[in-house]
Motif scaffolding. Structure first.
Motif, PDB file in Angstrom:
ATOM      1  N   GLY A 921       0.820  -1.204   0.000  1.00  0.00           N
ATOM      2  CA  GLY A 921       0.000   0.000   0.000  1.00  0.00           C
ATOM      3  C   GLY A 921       0.855   1.255   0.000  1.00  0.00           C
ATOM      4  O   GLY A 921       1.803   1.398  -0.776  1.00  0.00           O
ATOM      5  N   SER A1070      -2.307  -6.275   3.905  1.00  0.00           N
ATOM      6  CA  SER A1070      -3.576  -5.542   3.871  1.00  0.00           C
ATOM      7  C   SER A1070      -4.468  -5.937   2.694  1.00  0.00           C
ATOM      8  O   SER A1070      -5.673  -5.766   2.760  1.00  0.00           O
ATOM      9  CB  SER A1070      -3.289  -4.029   3.813  1.00  0.00           C
ATOM     10  OG  SER A1070      -2.539  -3.732   2.649  1.00  0.00           O
ATOM     11  N   GLU A1071      -3.892  -6.480   1.615  1.00  0.00           N
ATOM     12  CA  GLU A1071      -4.705  -6.818   0.447  1.00  0.00           C
ATOM     13  C   GLU A1071      -4.828  -8.315   0.241  1.00  0.00           C
ATOM     14  O   GLU A1071      -5.279  -8.763  -0.807  1.00  0.00           O
ATOM     15  CB  GLU A1071      -4.090  -6.176  -0.805  1.00  0.00           C
ATOM     16  CG  GLU A1071      -4.021  -4.656  -0.723  1.00  0.00           C
ATOM     17  CD  GLU A1071      -3.315  -4.060  -1.922  1.00  0.00           C
ATOM     18  OE1 GLU A1071      -3.014  -4.828  -2.863  1.00  0.00           O
ATOM     19  OE2 GLU A1071      -3.106  -2.843  -1.932  1.00  0.00           O
ATOM     20  N   ASP A1072      -4.439  -9.109   1.240  1.00  0.00           N
ATOM     21  CA  ASP A1072      -4.480 -10.564   1.098  1.00  0.00           C
ATOM     22  C   ASP A1072      -5.839 -11.108   1.519  1.00  0.00           C
ATOM     23  O   ASP A1072      -6.473 -10.582   2.450  1.00  0.00           O
ATOM     24  CB  ASP A1072      -3.362 -11.183   1.946  1.00  0.00           C
ATOM     25  CG  ASP A1072      -3.118 -12.628   1.572  1.00  0.00           C
ATOM     26  OD1 ASP A1072      -3.820 -13.501   2.115  1.00  0.00           O
ATOM     27  OD2 ASP A1072      -2.221 -12.883   0.738  1.00  0.00           O
ATOM     28  N   GLU A1075      -6.376 -11.877   5.233  1.00  0.00           N
ATOM     29  CA  GLU A1075      -5.881 -10.693   5.933  1.00  0.00           C
ATOM     30  C   GLU A1075      -5.999 -10.820   7.450  1.00  0.00           C
ATOM     31  O   GLU A1075      -5.017 -10.607   8.175  1.00  0.00           O
ATOM     32  CB  GLU A1075      -6.661  -9.472   5.430  1.00  0.00           C
ATOM     33  CG  GLU A1075      -6.239  -8.167   6.082  1.00  0.00           C
ATOM     34  CD  GLU A1075      -7.037  -6.995   5.515  1.00  0.00           C
ATOM     35  OE1 GLU A1075      -6.851  -5.887   6.037  1.00  0.00           O
ATOM     36  OE2 GLU A1075      -7.808  -7.207   4.572  1.00  0.00           O
TER      37      GLU A1075
END
Length: 1283
Positions: A921, A1070-1072, A1075
């Protein structure tokens, strides 16, 4: 005129159909044209439709019109008499807004009753022109469509595009702001994501073919890109092609594609057609592609030329860049036609006639005027060419006009020649311009020196044979060579005249028999020519001049005429003393070029007596060295020595130098650079001409691979290395007069003469032997020079040598069979071949770089090549818009391939963001900055492709341990900058093994106490001492060893560095999809590691140690590393200084510099704590002894690591203050890589995250994607995107 399509419900009322096809109807207004009626033809923009009730006024009957395709179309045939008068009356009486043009063209599909006006015309000629354009460009295209609505939509879009383009070109001149062009430029930047530095040159309406379907849209041509955008039938097509990626650009016409432009890249073939002016568009595309090739070939020259000026106040609605490019094209053509210096700029040209006294005619042609020359070229190619240097002009006057000689202009020169021009359109303005240029001449001429006398007198001396003989037989004291160089620069005598005269002597022609008589006749022929046509620069150059050149130039005139025909004379007389200064500056300077020159000096015509002694060798050395000093881009290339040695035989050193300048920089462009690009380009032309003129031999030559072997030696040395000297020099005569055309003609004639033998050859060696023996026996029976043994002939002679071939017969045959070659055609072919050659060289460079990457890197060959193209494109972007970026000025094509393309931190950050599998990010730029510092081994703020790939590999390949090691190193110095963690000063002496093996070696020597070596290495870095080759041998040996790094080699991480690592991990997840599970796992691991660090602190700190002494301090050698980052050297070295530690708080929100990843391996030895890895039991037992509060699992949530938070014992802090207050970061706390690895292995979700494979190919495609399709069409439509 074209009209914006408007609907017409009643198409045939008041109109007569004259022509029709399946899609268009041409109609004539009643009362106009054949049917009689009015003579005055009003003009309007739209058709007139009557109400149905008014149709009763006109007698009519219905019928069907059978079109050319056999389809029946309803139409209306009306009586002409009264109805024609009525319609004419209506047209005149009604107000102007209702008046209509007498002709119009309507569009209609077969099943539709609705017509659309697309064009109107005031005359039959005008409307016929539009009709023919529609038939030639649209009919075939429209027949492809199946849906009639699509046909109508396409036609309307095409007509709107034509109207817009016409309005753009017809914008009135004046102070109006070119709004449409600016609007188009802004639209291009927004649509294609171009920066403001990307300048639009021009834009055109055209169609792009996707498969068999044309997409009408706009083609934008900018300085660096070709872009196309179309929005048709709800489908959007967007194309972006870099000019540097274009491998083929040609204009052609096929059955499927009507007159179109083809643009090829390595990945796709693009076709554009339906241009309003395809010739102008193609010419501009050629110019832009040529600029791009120049950028790849010579980045220094490109940077000098790329700044295209834009006027402060534009006057037309076209790009100032386009006007500038057009001017450049005219300048290049002007300089090439008249062989003028490279800095000459054309001011203007005008039609006129020239009185030629030798045949008493007024020859029509064009007069060209520039700041230093007045030139004339006849319309008939060989009729007359004339060059008048303004330095020679004495009088310019306007003569009296007459009906026979309107607007005459007389120009007189110092050599008593007068030139009479007539039929000048704007004579007064022309005279004023010439006067302005003449007034500027004295300031440009050097004054008061011997060179000035030479500039003023030598041109005149060339006009008179006696003066010339006097000047050449004796070294002139006024020449810079004769007066200065011989005494001050070199002890060896300077060659102030041709070496041939010095070593051959002046034997009388009578003693040479028939050869002497022939030579005497040649000299007399030239004397007569000089008498009739003038002598020197201002000589009339006609077909008669060419005939004399083909018959052979006399030995005594060869040097003079070479200087005149090549244009070298102009540069020599305008730069007096320049050569002598170069010689003085270059003597004693050592470089790679001088080393190569020394090696080749004794290989330059060793069979000639002029180069068997020091005089000839010294002269050759000075000329070659001076040129290498003048043009370091070329420096020295093999074959230059052979050509230069021949030039020295017929001229002084200075003359040979300027002839070499003319050869290398104008007549044989790019021939003698490091990659002999120019010779390869002309080799491609030779192959193409062989296919055209000798098709039966072409395929055989390609199979044998002979052309590539012969053409380089033939072209680079102008046949001097493969023919007997006295024969090859005749070809050089013709070359200086006609250019490369002669070399190509002779080469074709040689192949043609040996066709039968070549067709019977079985391999390349046999073919080379056939050609070699033929060339060895090309003789010059008219030569008066003593025969010089040809070394090549001695090597290839056999028992049965082939018959002798006279060089003049060979030349005659070459002109008879291949004289259709034209200079313009050769330049066009050069452009086409240049694209192929340079892109082929770029492909070779790519393969070489990929081969230099270690095999265990993990990426496939295809992936490495894709990464290279992405990396190279990012480098080139710095040249487009980089300004003062280091990558924009540091590229050197002479460097090894691996070092030619490099990127800086900001470019790396962009690549890292798009390619990294560790998306963090807003934290990604921070991670990129650390990776760049880790990869930048030599600290020059640039990384090459190998370093870039090593960084990528660390993230994509290897097991969990390897990837964690790469991530671990990103949070230690040098990756972690002082701005991110001030207390990282304790680890500033750590440099990873991958970062620099040389630094590792120096560190080991320092550990041995080698203070002397340390000082030597410091001096070596500054370049004050000679290199220690033993050091490089040790380095090489170390690099060859298989380096197996263990996890114990990695140094420990302090608390601030660990906090940075935690922040990176939180942002990474954060984008998994997993999460929440990953957050929970990392919180657990971080809490455990904090406890382990607290316990380890007790064991690592010896008794009596100051609390602020960091654990990492003991792990590093005390001596500072001389190669460390200068920014780190500026930090206070005292670890115990409270003020030094005051800045140690890590402010996690601070965004550092940009950049990317390293492979593996750390060079520091972990020699600190004996107990690096603690058991869980020890951790639990000693946890209560910590003087710092322990961070709980819940306190390590993502929001606690926000950008404005500092994690110190579960406390949130603001930015670090100069002095500490309250709690501090624990500098005694440390953790090892083994402990981090062991903790992560306890969480399967973290293990799975780091071990999952990511395909870099998809990310590369997104990064370098050229065509973007934003449509909601079906899958079938989407599959045709690649077009």
């Amino acid at each position: 005129m074209w009209l914006g399509p408007e609907e017409v419900l009643v198409a045939n009322a008041l109109w007569v159909t004259e022509r029709a096809n399946p899609f268009f109807v041409l109609q004539r207004r009643r009362g106009h044209g054949k049917g009689g009626g009015l003579t005055e033809v009003p003009r309007a923009a739209a058709g007139l439709s009557l109400h149905p009730s008014s149709r009763s006024l006109l007698g009519h009957f219905s019928c069907f019109l059978v079109t050319w395709s056999g389809r029946r179309r309803p139409c209306l045939i009306t009586r002409v008499g009264c109805s024609g008068l009525l319609v004419g009356t209506l047209d005149v009486v009604l107000d102007s807004s209702a008046r209509v043009a007498p002709y119009r063209i309507l569009h209609q599909t077969q099943d539709s009753q609705v017509y659309w006006t697309v064009a109107c015309g005031s005359s039959r000629r005008e409307i016929t022109k539009h009709w023919e354009w529609l038939e030639n460009n649209l009919l075939q295209t429209l027949s492809i469509f199946d849906n009639e609505e699509d046909i109508t939509t396409f036609v309307k879009g095409k007509i709107h595009g034509i109207i817009a383009e016409e309005n753009k070109n017809l914008q009135p001149q004046g102070d109006e702001d070119p709004g449409k062009f600016k609007e188009a430029e802004l639209k291009m930047r927004k649509q294609f994501g171009m920066p403001e530095g990307e300048k639009l040159v021009n834009y055109y309406s055209c169609s792009y073919w996707k498969g068999r379907v044309p997409r009408q849209g706009w083609l934008y041509l900018s300085v660096n890109h070709l872009c196309f955008y179309s929005f048709l039938l709800g489908k959007e097509v967007s194309l972006v092609v870099q000019w540097v990626d274009v491998t083929r650009l040609e204009k052609n016409a096929t059955l499927l594609f009507p007159e179109s432009i083809r643009v090829d890249t390595r990945d796709q073939e693009l076709f554009f057609s339906m241009f309003l002016n395809i010739g102008e568009t193609f010419k501009l595309m050629e110019q832009l592609a040529n600029l791009a090739m120049r950028q790849l070939l010579d980045s220094e020259g490109f940077l000098e030329e790329k700044a295209l000026p834009r006027p402060t106040r534009p006057h037309r609605n076209i790009s100032a860049l386009k006007r500038d490019l057009d001017a450049r094209a005219k300048n290049e053509c002007y300089r090439a036609t008249f062989r003028l210096p490279r800095d000459e700029r054309l001011d203007g040209h005008t039609g006129c006639t020239l009185w030629t006294p030798f045949n008493k005619l007024h020859i029509p042609g064009q007069m060209f005027i520039s700041s230093n020359y007045i030139c004339f070229a006849s319309k008939e190619e060989d009729a007359c060419h004339l060059i008048i240097p303004l330095r020679e002009v004495t009088i310019v006057e306007k003569a009296d006009s007459s009906s026979v000689l309107p607007s005459p202009l007389s120009i007189s020169t110092k050599s008593k020649m007068t030139f009479l021009f007539a039929n000048l359109k704007d004579r007064d303005f022309l005279v004023q311009r010439i006067s302005d240029f003449l007034q500027k001449m004295p300031s440009k001429q050097p004054g008061g020196s011997s060179g000035g006398r030479k500039a003023s007198t030598t041109d005149a001396a060339l006009e008179h044979p006696l003066a010339l003989a006097e000047a050449t037989d004796q070294p002139s004291p006024t020449t810079p060579l004769g007066g200065r160089q011989g005494s001050s620069v070199q002890e060896a005598p300077t060659a102030s005249q041709g070496l041939l005269k010095l070593f051959q002597g002046n034997s009388p022609m009578e003693d040479l028999g028939a050869k002497g008589a022939k030579e005497k006749m040649k000299e007399e022929s030239w004397d007569i020519h000089f008498f009739e046509y003038g002598r020197g620069v201002c000589m009339y150059r006609t077909a008669k001049t060419r005939e004399l050149v083909l018959k052979g130039i006399p030995e005594s005139l060869r040097g003079e005429l070479w200087l005149l025909f090549s244009g070298a004379w102009n540069e020599m007389v305008t730069h007096p003393g320049y050569y002598a200064e170069l010689v003085e500056k270059s003597m004693g300077k050592y470089s790679l070029a001088t080393e190569e020159i020394e090696r080749d000096l004794h290989r330059s015509m060793p069979e000639h007596p002029a180069f068997q002694n020091e005089l000839g060798i010294a002269a050759l050395r000075r000329v070659l060295t001076a040129y290498a000093f003048r043009n370091p881009t070329i420096g020295y290339c093999q074959a230059m020595n052979i050509v230069t040695s021949v030039l020295l035989l017929y001229g002084s050193e200075e003359e040979a130098f300027w002839l070499l300048v003319a050869l290398c920089e104008r007549m044989l462009p790019d021939y003698y650079n490091t990659r002999v690009v120019g010779a390869l380009v002309d080799q491609g032309i030779f192959e193409e001409l062989t296919r055209d003129f000798l098709p039966q031999l072409s395929e055989k030559m390609q199979d044998l691979g002979v052309i590539s072997s012969i053409s380089l030696s033939w072209f680079l040395t102008l046949f001097l290395s493969v023919m007997p000297f006295e024969s090859a020099v005749v070809i050089v005569d013709c070359f200086f007069y006609e250019g490369i055309k002669v070399i190509l003609q002779v080469a074709l004639a040689i192949l043609d003469a040996n066709m039968e033998q070549l067709l019977g050859c079985g391999d390349e060696g046999e073919a080379m032997t056939v050609l070699g023996r033929y060339l060895d026996n090309v003789v010059n029976k008219q030569s008066v020079s003593p025969p010089i043994p040809h070394l090549h002939a001695l090597l290839t002679s056999g028992d049965d040598p082939p018959a002798e071939v006279d060089i003049f017969d060979l030349l005659k045959v070459s002109y008879e069979k291949f004289s259709s070659l034209r200079a313009d055609d050769i330049e066009q072919m050069r452009f086409k071949q240049r694209l192929k050659v340079i892109q082929s060289l770029e492909d070779t460079a790519k393969r070489s770089v990929v081969r230099a990457i270690p095999g265990d890197i993990g990426f496939s060959i295809e992936e490495l090549e894709d990464l290279y193209m992405v990396f190279k494109a990012k480098h080139l972007a710095s040249q487009y818009w980089g300004g003062s970026r280091p990558t924009a000025v540091r590229r050197d094509p002479s460097l090894p391939y691996l070092e030619q393309y490099r990127i800086d931190a900001s470019q790396f950050r962009e690549l890292f963001t798009s390619l990294t599998p560790w998306a963090c990010g807003a934290h990604t730029p921070v991670l990129a900055g650390r990776m760049f510092r880790l990869l930048d081994e030599n600290r020059d703020s640039l990384i090459n492709f190998k370093e870039f790939v090593m960084g990528m590999s660390g993230m994509y390949h290897g097991d969990l341990t390897d990837k964690l090691k790469a991530l671990y190193k990103l949070h230690l110095p040098p990756a972690l900058s002082p701005e991110e963690a001030e207390s990282a000063l304790e680890a500033t002496h750590y440099f990873t093994e991958d970062s620099s093996s040389e630094e590792t070696l120096r560190q080991e020597e320092q550990e041995r106490g080698g203070n002397e070596d340390s000082q030597e290495k410091r001096g070596e870095e500054k370049g004050t001492s000679p290199p220690d080759y033993r050091h490089y041998l040790r380095l090489w040996a170390k690099e060859k060893e298989v380096q197996k790094e263990t996890i114990k080699d990695l140094p420990k991480m302090n608390q601030e560095q660990f906090i940075e690592l935690c922040k990176t991990l939180y942002n990474m997840f954060s984008e998994d999809p997993m999460e929440q599970a990953l957050y929970h796992a990392i919180a657990t691991v971080a809490s455990l590691l904090l406890r382990i660090g607290e316990v380890g602190k007790k064991f690592s700190a010896p008794p009596g140690r100051k609390p602020r002494a960091g654990a990492a301090e003991e792990d590093e050698p005390p001596a500072p590393d001389p190669t460390q980052d200068p920014a780190l050297e500026l930090q206070p070295p005292a670890a115990g200084d409270p003020q030094a530690k005051a800045g140690g708080d890590t402010h996690l929100g601070k965004a550092p510099q940009e950049t990317q990843v390293v492979g593996d391996a750390g060079s520091g030895e972990g020699r600190g704590s004996p107990s690096q890895l603690l058991s869980d039991d020890e951790t639990k037992d000693d946890m209560s002894m910590s003087s710092y509060s322990v961070v709980s699992t819940g306190s390590l949530q993502c929001e606690d690591l926000a950008d404005d938070t500092v994690l110190v014992g579960a406390e949130a802090r603001g930015p670090p203050a100069p002095t500490r207050g309250g709690g501090t970061v624990d500098t005694d706390w440390c953790i090892s890589f083994e402990q981090i690895l062991a903790s992560i292995l306890t969480e399967s979700v973290l293990v799975n995250f780091f071990e999952k494979r990511v395909d870099i190919g998809l990310k590369i495609k997104d990064q370098k994607k050229v065509e973007r399709q934003f449509s909601t069409s079906s899958d079938l439509e989407q599959s045709g995107v690649s077009g």
